[in-house]
Scaffold this motif. Structure first.
Motif, short mmCIF file in Angstrom:
data_model
loop_
_atom_site.label_atom_id
_atom_site.label_comp_id
_atom_site.label_asym_id
_atom_site.label_seq_id
_atom_site.Cartn_x
_atom_site.Cartn_y
_atom_site.Cartn_z
N VAL A 33 15.08 198.81 -30.61
CA VAL A 33 13.70 198.39 -30.35
C VAL A 33 13.22 197.38 -31.39
N GLY A 34 13.64 196.14 -31.23
CA GLY A 34 13.16 195.08 -32.09
C GLY A 34 11.76 194.64 -31.68
N LEU A 35 11.23 193.68 -32.37
CA LEU A 35 9.87 193.19 -32.11
C LEU A 35 9.63 192.84 -30.65
N ALA A 36 10.57 192.11 -30.05
CA ALA A 36 10.39 191.67 -28.66
C ALA A 36 10.46 192.83 -27.68
N PRO A 47 17.78 190.73 -24.97
CA PRO A 47 16.72 191.12 -24.06
C PRO A 47 15.66 191.91 -24.80
N GLY A 48 14.41 191.66 -24.45
CA GLY A 48 13.35 192.45 -25.04
C GLY A 48 12.86 193.49 -24.06
N HIS A 49 12.54 193.03 -22.85
CA HIS A 49 11.97 193.93 -21.85
C HIS A 49 12.08 193.30 -20.47
N PRO A 89 7.88 190.79 -19.16
CA PRO A 89 9.25 190.46 -19.52
C PRO A 89 9.29 189.73 -20.85
N ALA A 90 10.19 190.14 -21.72
CA ALA A 90 10.22 189.57 -23.06
C ALA A 90 11.64 189.32 -23.53
N ILE A 91 11.79 188.26 -24.32
CA ILE A 91 13.08 187.90 -24.90
C ILE A 91 12.93 187.83 -26.41
N GLY A 92 13.94 188.30 -27.11
CA GLY A 92 13.96 188.15 -28.55
C GLY A 92 14.85 186.97 -28.90
#
Length: 248
Positions: free
Chosen positions: A144-147, A207-209, A157-160
């Motif tokens: 579980v990184g920031l993104a 991938p973040g979410h 939807p999120a990308i790190g």
DNA sequence: GCGACAG
DNA sequence: ATCTTGTCGC
């Protein structure tokens, strides 16, 4: 203070909230973002939301978020920029300023930067289809990184996309833009190390979410315009620095 | 104990 | 992340 128990669980390459192992403390900002309808009145436009396997439409809006601060000061400057896809034309820019006391601890970056970033998101009048964060997605010791963390909170939807590594091993990717290698951690592919530009160090994409690794790379590359970092991140970075300079 | 360690 | 000058290269 409220404690949220979250866990980054890989599902189709993305993350979803699950029962888990990592306790995240929420500040008032984090808590406020739980009620999305207050932040984004037009959140019902679900048809715009990108899920993996669905191509981003030509009218998609991609956000970039970043933080800047002055050494020795607890004043943080956050910015979220909205860019059109695939034109990368600026659509909106919002800011937030806040005092931060949580120290920098590798692996707990979202506690430090998350609250101010979310405060900036609250100022958006338009829901982005996807957010690229200057941090790791699931390429994190606990997944579980920031993104991934902020993607879960925002439910977008999120990308790190990071400039350096937090964890995992990898081989240097090829020399051409788009070349990439797996980022491996405990026998799992948790991200990609990708060359976005010739003769510069690769970036760390994960991938973040609500998005897969492959699509994370695809979107990241499509956002690149001759610089190492994709435009959303680059523009957000420029924005926070303008904000910081202007405050001095 | 030692090394690693997003920003 | 920030601080900091010049400098090497396209």
């Amino acid at each position: 203070m409220i404690l949220f128990i979250l866990r980054g669980r890989q599902e189709n390459g993305g993350t979803t909230a699950g029962k888990g192992t990592l306790a995240f403390a929420s500040s008032s900002s984090l808590g406020r973002c739980l009620s999305r309808s207050r932040i984004y009145p037009e959140y019902h436009k679900k048809d715009l939301i990108l899920h993996d396997g669905v191509k981003i439409g030509p009218a998609a809006v991609i956000a970039g978020a970043d933080i800047s601060y002055i050494r020795g000061s607890d004043l943080f400057f956050a910015a979220v920029v909205l860019l059109s896809d695939p034109d990368m034309q600026p659509l909106a820019e919002v800011h937030a300023v806040g005092r931060v006391s949580f120290p920098y601890i590798p692996g707990l970056l979202s506690f430090r930067e998350g609250p101010v970033l979310l405060k900036a998101f609250e100022n958006l009048q338009q829901v982005p289809d996807l957010v690229i964060f200057d941090g790791q997605g699931i390429a994190h010791p606990r997944g579980v990184g920031l993104a991934a963390h902020l993607g879960l909170f925002l439910d977008i939807p999120a990308i790190g996309c990071d400039k350096s590594r937090l964890c995992g091993e990898y081989r240097d990717p090829g020399p051409c833009p788009g070349d990439h290698e797996d980022l491996l951690y405990q026998g799992q592919v948790i991200g990609s190390v990708m060359r976005t530009k010739a003769r510069v160090r690769p970036v760390f994409v994960s991938p973040g979410h609500l998005i897969s690794l492959g699509r994370s790379r695809e979107v990241t590359m499509r956002c690149c315009r001759g610089y190492r970092l994709p435009e959303p991140i680059r523009q957000a970075h420029l924005a926070v620095n303008r904000l910081r300079i202007a405050s001095q």
